[in-house]
Write a protein that holds these residues in place. Structure first.
Motif, short mmCIF file in Angstrom:
data_model
loop_
_atom_site.label_atom_id
_atom_site.label_comp_id
_atom_site.label_asym_id
_atom_site.label_seq_id
_atom_site.Cartn_x
_atom_site.Cartn_y
_atom_site.Cartn_z
N ALA A 171 -34.41 -5.85 33.24
CA ALA A 171 -33.26 -6.37 32.46
C ALA A 171 -32.21 -6.61 33.73
N ARG A 210 -30.35 -5.57 24.71
CA ARG A 210 -30.80 -6.25 25.85
C ARG A 210 -30.28 -7.63 26.07
N HIS A 219 -32.40 -0.88 24.33
CA HIS A 219 -33.32 -2.10 24.37
C HIS A 219 -33.03 -2.98 23.35
N ASP A 260 -27.72 -9.16 28.73
CA ASP A 260 -28.44 -10.15 29.77
C ASP A 260 -27.45 -11.37 29.85
#
Length: 270
Positions: A175, A115, A112, A119
């Motif tokens: 995600a 992320r 997390h 991305d």
């Protein structure tokens, strides 16, 4: 040049993945706790960066996440390998059972916490090397830290099942990174130094039947080259694991995500 981040990247399957990705031309960030092993992987190439961190610590894991965020705005692949077996129950300075902290919680934080960097990549992927496909073990919802009854195997199995649920919940979060849960099977890798000498001897004797590291990391190398199209992939020693398997239950995955967030909030407050 692709950037691959590997937790537990200085030993075993983590190092095997690092060496394979170097041959592919990647820039590789290896996270580990042993400075001598870190120097050894750095000596392989100027494209290797060693970040020393004790991933049993939430604070240390967050610090290394901040370093990665500041130095690498884009991360193409995150490979999660860090794990260590503990014959006796050991509690970290933050009050966490260390298998839960290292094998599960550090992977939750890295998944997390990076992320945005994932991305930003063209085709990002997270590969969580654990025990998907194994259905033994369970989440001890009323005793996640195994304070009432601890066993090394039970701790490993609980963390393995938690990683299964981490993959399910991450994949449902929206995600861009594809999430791969991968069980490589018995592989000649890993740090056995924490185990009693008789057990180390048994494992080394049995390793004649184990897969070599190079064979076990090959699917990881290929997933980084060509990430799956599905948000979640589960693979047990080369065989697809149906996402309907009870250990991949979405409701349990969401529950664990909520419980984990609450645990981290309490740590922050305390």
């Amino acid at each position: 040049m692709r950037v691959t981040v590997i937790s537990g990247g200085t030993d075993g399957m983590g190092r095997g993945t690092l060496e394979a990705r170097l041959r592919r031309g990647d820039e590789v960030v290896a996270i580990g706790s042993n400075p001598a092993k870190g120097q050894a992987v750095q000596a392989l190439s100027d494209r290797v960066h060693f970040l020393r961190a004790d991933l049993r610590s939430v604070a240390a894991t967050r610090r290394v996440i901040d370093v990665v965020r500041n130095r690498w705005p884009t991360v193409d692949a995150l490979v999660l390998c860090a794990n260590r077996q503990s014959p006796g129950r050991t509690v970290t300075d933050e009050g966490l059972e260390q298998t839960f902290a290292l094998y599960y919680l550090s992977r939750y934080l890295l998944s997390h916490g990076l992320r945005d960097q994932l991305d930003a990549a063209e085709r990002p992927v997270v590969v969580n090397v654990a025990g998907v496909g194994v259905t033994k073990g369970s989440i001890h919802w009323d005793d996640l830290q195994l304070a009432r009854r601890y066993g090394m195997v039970d701790a490993q199995l609980q963390a393995g099942r938690a990683n299964d649920l981490l993959g399910v919940d991450f994949a449902r979060s929206g995600a861009r990174a594809r999430y791969v849960l991968y069980h490589p099977g018995f592989t000649r890798s890993g740090d056995l130094s924490t185990l009693p000498a008789p057990l180390r001897g048994l494992i080394r004797a049995a390793s004649v039947f184990a897969r070599p590291v190079g064979r076990s990391v090959q699917p990881i190398v290929e997933w980084i080259d060509d990430p799956p199209s599905d948000a979640l992939t589960a693979n047990d020693r080369g065989r697809p694991v149906p996402l309907s398997t009870r250990t991949l239950d979405p409701a349990a995955a969401r529950r664990l995500g909520v419980v984990t967030d609450a645990l981290l909030t309490r740590l922050d407050a305390g």
